[in-house]
Design a protein around this motif. Structure first.
Motif, PDB file in Angstrom:
ATOM      1  N   LEU A  45       0.832  -1.205   0.000  1.00  0.00           N
ATOM      2  CA  LEU A  45       0.000   0.000   0.000  1.00  0.00           C
ATOM      3  C   LEU A  45       0.864   1.253   0.000  1.00  0.00           C
ATOM      4  O   LEU A  45       0.607   2.205  -0.745  1.00  0.00           O
ATOM      5  N   VAL A  46       1.905   1.254   0.836  1.00  0.00           N
ATOM      6  CA  VAL A  46       2.803   2.412   0.888  1.00  0.00           C
ATOM      7  C   VAL A  46       3.541   2.576  -0.440  1.00  0.00           C
ATOM      8  O   VAL A  46       3.579   3.675  -1.024  1.00  0.00           O
ATOM      9  N   LEU A  47       4.134   1.486  -0.926  1.00  0.00           N
ATOM     10  CA  LEU A  47       4.889   1.548  -2.177  1.00  0.00           C
ATOM     11  C   LEU A  47       3.978   1.863  -3.355  1.00  0.00           C
ATOM     12  O   LEU A  47       4.330   2.670  -4.232  1.00  0.00           O
ATOM     13  N   ALA A  62       2.382  -4.065  -5.339  1.00  0.00           N
ATOM     14  CA  ALA A  62       2.421  -2.602  -5.420  1.00  0.00           C
ATOM     15  C   ALA A  62       2.075  -2.111  -6.819  1.00  0.00           C
ATOM     16  O   ALA A  62       1.492  -1.025  -6.979  1.00  0.00           O
ATOM     17  N   ALA A  63       2.428  -2.876  -7.844  1.00  0.00           N
ATOM     18  CA  ALA A  63       2.112  -2.472  -9.217  1.00  0.00           C
ATOM     19  C   ALA A  63       0.603  -2.401  -9.426  1.00  0.00           C
ATOM     20  O   ALA A  63       0.089  -1.475 -10.079  1.00  0.00           O
ATOM     21  N   PHE A  64      -0.137  -3.345  -8.850  1.00  0.00           N
ATOM     22  CA  PHE A  64      -1.592  -3.349  -8.983  1.00  0.00           C
ATOM     23  C   PHE A  64      -2.232  -2.277  -8.093  1.00  0.00           C
ATOM     24  O   PHE A  64      -3.225  -1.655  -8.473  1.00  0.00           O
ATOM     25  N   LEU A  73       4.195   4.998  -5.979  1.00  0.00           N
ATOM     26  CA  LEU A  73       4.265   4.791  -7.426  1.00  0.00           C
ATOM     27  C   LEU A  73       3.151   5.535  -8.145  1.00  0.00           C
ATOM     28  O   LEU A  73       3.357   6.110  -9.227  1.00  0.00           O
ATOM     29  N   ALA A  74       1.943   5.548  -7.547  1.00  0.00           N
ATOM     30  CA  ALA A  74       0.826   6.280  -8.149  1.00  0.00           C
ATOM     31  C   ALA A  74       1.132   7.774  -8.192  1.00  0.00           C
ATOM     32  O   ALA A  74       0.809   8.453  -9.182  1.00  0.00           O
ATOM     33  N   MET A  98       4.070   9.053  -8.420  1.00  0.00           N
ATOM     34  CA  MET A  98       5.047   9.234  -9.501  1.00  0.00           C
ATOM     35  C   MET A  98       4.370   9.241 -10.857  1.00  0.00           C
ATOM     36  O   MET A  98       4.714  10.048 -11.733  1.00  0.00           O
ATOM     37  N   ARG A  99       3.383   8.379 -11.031  1.00  0.00           N
ATOM     38  CA  ARG A  99       2.738   8.247 -12.338  1.00  0.00           C
ATOM     39  C   ARG A  99       1.921   9.478 -12.708  1.00  0.00           C
ATOM     40  O   ARG A  99       1.650   9.697 -13.892  1.00  0.00           O
ATOM     41  N   VAL A 100       1.491  10.261 -11.724  1.00  0.00           N
ATOM     42  CA  VAL A 100       0.737  11.485 -12.037  1.00  0.00           C
ATOM     43  C   VAL A 100       1.592  12.723 -11.785  1.00  0.00           C
ATOM     44  O   VAL A 100       1.089  13.845 -11.836  1.00  0.00           O
ATOM     45  N   SER A 101       2.890  12.508 -11.528  1.00  0.00           N
ATOM     46  CA  SER A 101       3.792  13.613 -11.245  1.00  0.00           C
ATOM     47  C   SER A 101       4.056  14.453 -12.501  1.00  0.00           C
ATOM     48  O   SER A 101       4.047  13.930 -13.620  1.00  0.00           O
ATOM     49  N   PRO A 102       4.328  15.736 -12.328  1.00  0.00           N
ATOM     50  CA  PRO A 102       4.684  16.576 -13.486  1.00  0.00           C
ATOM     51  C   PRO A 102       6.128  16.347 -13.951  1.00  0.00           C
ATOM     52  O   PRO A 102       6.546  16.901 -14.976  1.00  0.00           O
ATOM     53  N   VAL A 103       6.889  15.542 -13.204  1.00  0.00           N
ATOM     54  CA  VAL A 103       8.291  15.279 -13.549  1.00  0.00           C
ATOM     55  C   VAL A 103       8.366  14.057 -14.463  1.00  0.00           C
ATOM     56  O   VAL A 103       8.006  12.946 -14.044  1.00  0.00           O
ATOM     57  N   PRO A 104       8.822  14.202 -15.692  1.00  0.00           N
ATOM     58  CA  PRO A 104       8.853  13.079 -16.647  1.00  0.00           C
ATOM     59  C   PRO A 104       9.632  11.863 -16.158  1.00  0.00           C
ATOM     60  O   PRO A 104       9.226  10.722 -16.404  1.00  0.00           O
ATOM     61  N   VAL A 105      10.766  12.087 -15.479  1.00  0.00           N
ATOM     62  CA  VAL A 105      11.581  10.965 -15.001  1.00  0.00           C
ATOM     63  C   VAL A 105      10.795  10.114 -14.001  1.00  0.00           C
ATOM     64  O   VAL A 105      10.835   8.880 -14.046  1.00  0.00           O
ATOM     65  N   LEU A 106      10.080  10.766 -13.101  1.00  0.00           N
ATOM     66  CA  LEU A 106       9.281  10.030 -12.116  1.00  0.00           C
ATOM     67  C   LEU A 106       8.139   9.274 -12.790  1.00  0.00           C
ATOM     68  O   LEU A 106       7.848   8.126 -12.432  1.00  0.00           O
ATOM     69  N   ARG A 107       7.489   9.928 -13.761  1.00  0.00           N
ATOM     70  CA  ARG A 107       6.418   9.244 -14.492  1.00  0.00           C
ATOM     71  C   ARG A 107       6.956   8.016 -15.215  1.00  0.00           C
ATOM     72  O   ARG A 107       6.327   6.959 -15.225  1.00  0.00           O
ATOM     73  N   GLY A 108       8.139   8.155 -15.819  1.00  0.00           N
ATOM     74  CA  GLY A 108       8.744   7.028 -16.527  1.00  0.00           C
ATOM     75  C   GLY A 108       9.114   5.900 -15.587  1.00  0.00           C
ATOM     76  O   GLY A 108       8.908   4.726 -15.905  1.00  0.00           O
ATOM     77  N   PHE A 109       9.644   6.243 -14.414  1.00  0.00           N
ATOM     78  CA  PHE A 109      10.014   5.218 -13.440  1.00  0.00           C
ATOM     79  C   PHE A 109       8.777   4.455 -12.965  1.00  0.00           C
ATOM     80  O   PHE A 109       8.782   3.222 -12.890  1.00  0.00           O
ATOM     81  N   GLY A 110       7.725   5.203 -12.648  1.00  0.00           N
ATOM     82  CA  GLY A 110       6.488   4.564 -12.189  1.00  0.00           C
ATOM     83  C   GLY A 110       5.897   3.658 -13.247  1.00  0.00           C
ATOM     84  O   GLY A 110       5.471   2.527 -12.949  1.00  0.00           O
TER      85      GLY A 110
END
Length: 224
Positions: free
Chosen positions: A32-34, A105-107, A38-39, A41-53
């Protein structure tokens, strides 16, 4: 049911489900924490974080859990020497928790991200208009509203996690499936009895849990 009148068999049965409970609780918290991070990161305005997520989700969501558990044991422990405890059983337990957590965590991430998408965009725009940062907007405005929409999906994920925890038996943790296998090996004349007792225990625990998450989801649902 005579097989379970033997104290040794009964202790093995109880021990197996206690390990399942411990694996589920520990992995649920970590996932849940992880998954929430990750979620974000996926909605972050930073492209690197979105890519990592996105990379994390695509890799672990499409990799069989058995391979991940094996990697934790043969890769992290046997090859890299990672140990979480000097006790072999406890060490295998934590290796199992790591494998279950990174996989689940991915799900969790995708469930939370879908909840974030249900929050009207105007909410975040209004928060930014009054000077709130992305972190403040996400933690104070978006996530509390998104959480109401993801109770049912998270419930399904954590129920699946409980069943997936049986895979950790492949690296030596004496959880329910390993206990059932040992009981069948020792009592081959009552295979069906042993199977139905173990399957019935999962059903007795997980069916009410599913209804509980459904009730909570309806309770918290936003009435439109």
């Amino acid at each position: 049911m005579g097989v379970f009148s033997d104290p040794t068999n009964r202790d093995l049965y109880v021990t197996g489900f206690l390990w399942i409970l411990k694996l589920t609780l520990a992995s649920s918290v970590c996932a849940l924490v992880l998954g929430t991070l990750l979620a974000a990161m996926r909605v972050s305005p930073v492209p690197v974080l979105r890519g990592f997520g996105a990379t994390w989700v695509n890799i672990f969501r499409n990799t069989p859990l058995t391979l991940i558990i094996f990697f934790c044991y043969f890769g992290l422990y046997s090859t890299l020497g990672f140990t979480a405890s000097n006790d072999i059983d406890l060490n295998n337990f934590w290796l199992g928790v790591i494998g279950l957590s990174v996989y689940t965590a991915a799900f969790v991430c995708e469930a939370i991200r879908s909840g974030i998408n249900t929050v009207p965009a105007g909410q975040a725009e209004a928060a930014r208009a009054i000077g709130m940062t992305f972190r403040q907007t996400l933690s104070l405005i978006v996530l509390p509203q998104a959480a109401r929409a993801v109770v049912a999906p998270l419930g399904s994920i954590f129920i699946a996690l409980t069943k997936n925890a049986t895979i950790v038996g492949t690296i030596g943790v004496m959880e329910a499936s390993s206990a059932m296998k040992q009981l069948i090996n020792d009592n081959g004349n009552v295979v069906f009895t042993i199977f139905f007792v173990f399957a019935g225990t999962f059903a007795v625990v997980l069916i009410p849990t599913g209804y509980g998450f459904g009730w909570l989801a309806n309770r918290l649902a936003v009435k439109r």
